[in-house]
Write a protein that holds these residues in place. Sequence first.
Motif, PDB file in Angstrom:
ATOM      1  N   PRO A 118       0.808  -1.225   0.000  1.00 32.26           N
ATOM      2  CA  PRO A 118       0.000   0.000   0.000  1.00 32.26           C
ATOM      3  C   PRO A 118       0.838   1.271   0.000  1.00 32.26           C
ATOM      4  CG  PRO A 118       0.131  -0.914   2.216  1.00 32.26           C
ATOM      5  CD  PRO A 118       0.859  -1.878   1.318  1.00 32.26           C
TER       6      PRO A 118
ATOM      7  N   ASN B 280      -2.162   3.940   2.138  1.00 29.11           N
ATOM      8  CA  ASN B 280      -3.165   2.942   2.547  1.00 29.11           C
ATOM      9  C   ASN B 280      -3.982   2.388   1.385  1.00 29.11           C
ATOM     10  OD1 ASN B 280      -2.512   2.921   5.308  1.00 29.11           O
ATOM     11  ND2 ASN B 280      -3.841   4.661   5.735  1.00 29.11           N
ATOM     12  N   VAL B 281      -3.494   2.543   0.155  1.00 31.42           N
ATOM     13  CA  VAL B 281      -4.160   1.998  -1.022  1.00 31.42           C
ATOM     14  C   VAL B 281      -3.154   1.128  -1.775  1.00 31.42           C
ATOM     15  CG1 VAL B 281      -5.346   2.516  -3.186  1.00 31.42           C
ATOM     16  CG2 VAL B 281      -5.631   4.036  -1.208  1.00 31.42           C
ATOM     17  N   PRO B 282      -3.486  -0.140  -2.067  1.00 33.39           N
ATOM     18  CA  PRO B 282      -2.543  -0.971  -2.819  1.00 33.39           C
ATOM     19  C   PRO B 282      -2.153  -0.320  -4.139  1.00 33.39           C
ATOM     20  CG  PRO B 282      -4.303  -2.331  -1.924  1.00 33.39           C
ATOM     21  CD  PRO B 282      -4.695  -0.889  -1.677  1.00 33.39           C
TER      22      PRO B 282
ATOM     23  N   ASP C 135      -4.316  -1.081  -7.059  1.00 34.18           N
ATOM     24  CA  ASP C 135      -5.579  -0.338  -7.158  1.00 34.18           C
ATOM     25  C   ASP C 135      -5.356   0.999  -7.868  1.00 34.18           C
ATOM     26  OD1 ASP C 135      -7.583  -1.971  -6.011  1.00 34.18           O
ATOM     27  OD2 ASP C 135      -6.818  -1.531  -4.015  1.00 34.18           O
ATOM     28  N   LEU C 136      -4.239   1.645  -7.560  1.00 39.58           N
ATOM     29  CA  LEU C 136      -3.935   2.924  -8.211  1.00 39.58           C
ATOM     30  C   LEU C 136      -3.688   2.722  -9.701  1.00 39.58           C
ATOM     31  CD1 LEU C 136      -1.516   4.416  -5.520  1.00 39.58           C
ATOM     32  CD2 LEU C 136      -3.952   4.900  -5.833  1.00 39.58           C
TER      33      LEU C 136
ATOM     34  N   GLU D 269      -7.000   2.112 -11.444  1.00 40.38           N
ATOM     35  CA  GLU D 269      -7.757   3.362 -11.580  1.00 40.38           C
ATOM     36  C   GLU D 269      -7.287   4.146 -12.809  1.00 40.38           C
ATOM     37  OE1 GLU D 269      -8.724   7.440  -8.998  1.00 40.38           O
ATOM     38  OE2 GLU D 269      -7.488   5.846  -8.139  1.00 40.38           O
TER      39      GLU D 269
ATOM     40  N   TRP E 187      -7.279 -10.524  -5.298  1.00 41.41           N
ATOM     41  CA  TRP E 187      -7.504  -9.097  -5.573  1.00 41.41           C
ATOM     42  C   TRP E 187      -8.332  -8.903  -6.838  1.00 41.41           C
ATOM     43  CZ3 TRP E 187      -5.973  -6.280  -9.879  1.00 41.41           C
ATOM     44  CH2 TRP E 187      -6.162  -4.894  -9.794  1.00 41.41           C
TER      45      TRP E 187
ATOM     46  N   ASN F 187       5.130   6.951  -0.106  1.00 40.97           N
ATOM     47  CA  ASN F 187       4.114   7.129   0.929  1.00 40.97           C
ATOM     48  C   ASN F 187       4.141   8.533   1.516  1.00 40.97           C
ATOM     49  OD1 ASN F 187       2.388   4.659   2.043  1.00 40.97           O
ATOM     50  ND2 ASN F 187       4.275   3.834   1.175  1.00 40.97           N
TER      51      ASN F 187
ATOM     52  N   SER G 132       1.209  11.464   1.541  1.00 39.26           N
ATOM     53  CA  SER G 132       0.670  11.964   2.814  1.00 39.26           C
ATOM     54  C   SER G 132       1.187  13.352   3.180  1.00 39.26           C
ATOM     55  CB  SER G 132       1.042  10.998   3.936  1.00 39.26           C
ATOM     56  OG  SER G 132       2.450  11.007   4.148  1.00 39.26           O
TER      57      SER G 132
ATOM     58  N   ASP H 138      -2.191   2.444   8.716  1.00 36.40           N
ATOM     59  CA  ASP H 138      -3.441   1.783   8.343  1.00 36.40           C
ATOM     60  C   ASP H 138      -4.421   1.822   9.522  1.00 36.40           C
ATOM     61  OD1 ASP H 138      -4.628  -0.237   6.166  1.00 36.40           O
ATOM     62  OD2 ASP H 138      -5.142  -0.977   8.173  1.00 36.40           O
TER      63      ASP H 138
END
Length: 260
Positions: free
Chosen positions: A30, A33-35, A38-39, A42, A69, A201, A205, A212
């Motif tokens: 991640p 906090n997003v794998p 997934d990014l 998207e 997944w 990360n 942020s 998490d």
Amino acid sequence: MSSLAALLLAAGEGTRLRPLTQLRPKPLCPVGNVPLLDLALERVASVVPATPSTVVVNAHHLGEQVLAWAGDRMQVSVEQPVALGTAGAVAAVSTWLDGRDVLVANGDAFFHGPVDVRGFLDGWDRERPRLVVVPTSGEEDFPGGWRFAGISLLPARFVPTLRPEPAGLYEEVWSRTEVDLVPASATYVDCGTPRDYLHANLLASDGESVVDPSADVRGSVTRCVIWPGAVVHEGEELVDCIRARGLDGGEVTVHAGDAA
């Protein structure tokens, strides 16, 4: 674009990111906090709908996690007994591609800032491979100080020339033909090392630790990434670290150094 399919690359072992990649595939690590996968999905889904007929993800290392997944959202190409590399991955799904051009996206790439994938497609001649690149002062992939940034378009005419065996698109295609390089407007991080992974990360942020919601933090953390279910015990002071929960339930701590 009805004649375009997408391949998400998620089969690599991520050896430089061990021991984190002994717990999960690098594309499922991640960021914010997003794998990462997934990014990547998207970005791909902005031009190709995420269906089993239009998107495929390859899997090898800890492949059962990639299968879980993906679920029934897309096609999965399981590569065994070895990972096939970027060119071999395309060849392995050639029947599924069925003559379509393919958008190939690294599942472990991180971009800080928007990536206009639709703009990347605009004006493509469908004859030359097109690649997203970023400038580099280090080792370059292409003359002029350009480094590949994990997203490419491969014309359908190249697919029959590839074989389902370990090989890379750079060696098999890009170095043998004219390519179209498109500079990215966002900051690219490949997350290959603990330092780069932590850096990604902290970019996501704005410099704060990424914790998490399921983690249990009782000590102090500074510029850290705390994975799901991980524990930072009372009295611990973690700085520039990634803390994960090990397979045995214990702590896995990776010191990432200066990630600024």
